[in-house]
Scaffold this motif. Structure first.
Motif, short mmCIF file in Angstrom:
data_model
loop_
_atom_site.label_atom_id
_atom_site.label_comp_id
_atom_site.label_asym_id
_atom_site.label_seq_id
_atom_site.Cartn_x
_atom_site.Cartn_y
_atom_site.Cartn_z
N SER A 107 1.07 -0.96 0.03
CA SER A 107 -0.22 -0.06 -0.16
C SER A 107 1.19 1.23 -0.34
N TYR A 108 1.89 1.19 1.34
CA TYR A 108 2.49 2.79 0.27
C TYR A 108 2.99 2.82 -0.22
N PHE A 109 3.73 1.54 -0.91
CA PHE A 109 4.28 1.30 -2.71
C PHE A 109 3.79 2.59 -3.57
N GLN A 110 2.04 1.52 -3.46
CA GLN A 110 1.22 2.24 -4.38
C GLN A 110 0.85 4.21 -4.44
N LEU A 111 0.92 4.02 -2.61
CA LEU A 111 0.85 5.26 -2.79
C LEU A 111 2.68 6.23 -2.70
N LYS A 112 3.34 5.69 -3.74
CA LYS A 112 4.98 5.69 -3.66
C LYS A 112 5.23 7.13 -2.50
N GLN A 113 5.33 5.93 -0.82
CA GLN A 113 6.26 6.32 0.18
C GLN A 113 7.22 5.28 0.09
N PHE A 114 7.77 5.32 -0.28
CA PHE A 114 8.73 4.15 -0.99
C PHE A 114 9.48 3.20 0.29
N GLU A 115 9.85 4.79 0.38
CA GLU A 115 10.97 4.50 1.46
C GLU A 115 9.82 4.01 2.75
N ILE A 140 12.31 -3.41 -6.07
CA ILE A 140 11.92 -1.71 -6.85
C ILE A 140 12.17 -0.78 -6.64
N CYS A 141 11.31 -0.57 -5.48
CA CYS A 141 11.34 0.38 -4.54
C CYS A 141 12.90 0.74 -4.06
N ASN A 142 14.15 -0.23 -3.74
CA ASN A 142 15.32 0.92 -4.69
C ASN A 142 15.36 1.75 -5.35
N ARG A 143 14.48 0.73 -7.21
CA ARG A 143 15.00 1.30 -8.26
C ARG A 143 14.38 2.80 -7.72
N LYS A 144 13.43 2.74 -7.40
CA LYS A 144 12.32 3.85 -7.68
C LYS A 144 13.02 5.03 -6.93
N LEU A 145 14.23 4.70 -5.86
CA LEU A 145 14.81 5.97 -5.42
C LEU A 145 15.90 5.92 -5.83
N ASN A 146 16.53 5.78 -6.51
CA ASN A 146 17.97 5.59 -7.47
C ASN A 146 18.56 7.70 -7.35
N ASN A 147 19.18 7.29 -7.19
CA ASN A 147 19.94 8.96 -6.86
C ASN A 147 20.49 9.80 -8.04
N CYS A 199 28.52 0.76 -18.40
CA CYS A 199 27.42 1.80 -17.25
C CYS A 199 26.79 0.70 -16.47
N LEU A 200 26.23 -0.40 -17.67
CA LEU A 200 24.74 -0.24 -17.09
C LEU A 200 25.15 -1.93 -16.02
N PHE A 201 26.32 -2.72 -16.39
CA PHE A 201 26.75 -3.75 -15.99
C PHE A 201 27.52 -3.36 -14.75
N ILE A 202 28.38 -1.67 -14.43
CA ILE A 202 28.62 -1.47 -13.49
C ILE A 202 28.04 -0.75 -12.02
N LEU A 203 26.30 -0.28 -13.04
CA LEU A 203 24.95 -0.02 -11.71
C LEU A 203 24.49 -1.14 -11.38
N GLU A 204 24.40 -2.07 -12.45
CA GLU A 204 24.04 -3.38 -12.03
C GLU A 204 24.60 -4.20 -10.73
N LEU A 205 25.04 -3.77 -11.08
CA LEU A 205 26.76 -4.68 -10.05
C LEU A 205 26.48 -4.26 -8.83
N THR A 206 26.61 -2.57 -8.64
CA THR A 206 26.48 -1.66 -7.53
C THR A 206 25.56 -2.38 -7.30
N PHE A 207 23.94 -2.03 -7.29
CA PHE A 207 23.36 -2.21 -7.46
C PHE A 207 22.72 -3.32 -6.54
N GLN A 208 22.71 -4.31 -6.37
CA GLN A 208 23.53 -5.90 -6.66
C GLN A 208 23.81 -6.04 -5.07
#
Length: 231
Positions: A107-115, A140-147, A199-208
């Protein structure tokens, strides 16, 4: 005393009829049950404690299904407290504590309260690592909160791909006319593709590894097997 017994007998009978009427609507009559519950809230106070908890739990599930997330969040905490206090483990074949807690996060996710969603999901993952849906929504929440830095790197990678595509199209249509000049652009295209993929590989590795640090698991099952993590 006899009159009181008759009175309470009548009240119990009426309460039971309300209970039967509510659940008699059917498993998927979410909107009908929500409407009935809200139109009869005062009458529901006459239900027995066990019957009232059962209706409250089902009402919350219906609220979630019809997308009334604000209402769900305003009602869920007292019900969760009752579930814990009364040691209610299962309802409709599901662990109701985990089910309500996950729906609270969703529900928080649907209301965009990702934290807020992340905080609940992190606890759920610690309690039950076998449910991939918890880790999936957490990811998905973490991806939505990408800096901003991550977004900028992704944007440059996408731009590099587009330029490489443009060079490819130019080669197809213009090579017969500009054969002498096309070679440097082909080298540039190769460099851009390597840059974008890196770039995409390093970003995904960092994310994981960020997810791994926070939850103890990767979202990619291959990584979990490599690192010997049991999911």
């Amino acid at each position: 005393i006899e009159h009181l017994e008759i009175y309470w007998g009548i009240m119990d009978n009426l309460s039971h009829q309300i209970y039967l009427q509510y659940f008699g609507m059917g498993e998927d009559a979410w909107r009908g049950k929500v409407r009935f519950y809200e139109e009869n809230e005062k009458k529901l106070t006459t239900l027995s404690f066990d019957d009232k908890i059962e209706l409250d739990m089902d009402y919350l599930l219906c609220l979630f299904e019809v997308g009334r997330y604000d209402r769900f969040l305003s009602k869920v905490d007292p019900v969760l407290e009752n579930v814990i206090a009364e040691n209610i483990y299962h309802f409709k074949g599901e662990n109701i504590f985990f089910e309500l807690l996950f729906k609270k996060a969703a529900s928080y996710f649907q209301l965009k309260q990702f934290e807020k969603s992340k905080t609940i999901l992190k606890q759920l993952i610690k309690m039950d690592r076998s449910k991939s849906i918890y880790l999936g929504l957490y990811s998905i929440c973490n991806r939505k909160l990408n800096n901003d830095i991550n977004r900028s790197i992704k944007a440059t990678a996408m731009a590099a791909f587009l330029i490489a595509l443009s060079i490819t199209l130019a080669r197809i249509f213009l090579e017969p006319f500009f054969d002498v000049y096309i070679q440097p652009f082909l080298i540039l295209r190769t460099g851009l593709i390597i840059y974008a993929i890196s770039c995409l590989f390093i970003l995904e590795l960092t994310f994981q590894f960020k997810i791994k640090k926070e939850t103890g698991m990767f979202t990619i099952s291959l990584f979990n097997r490599i690192y010997g993590d049991k999911v």
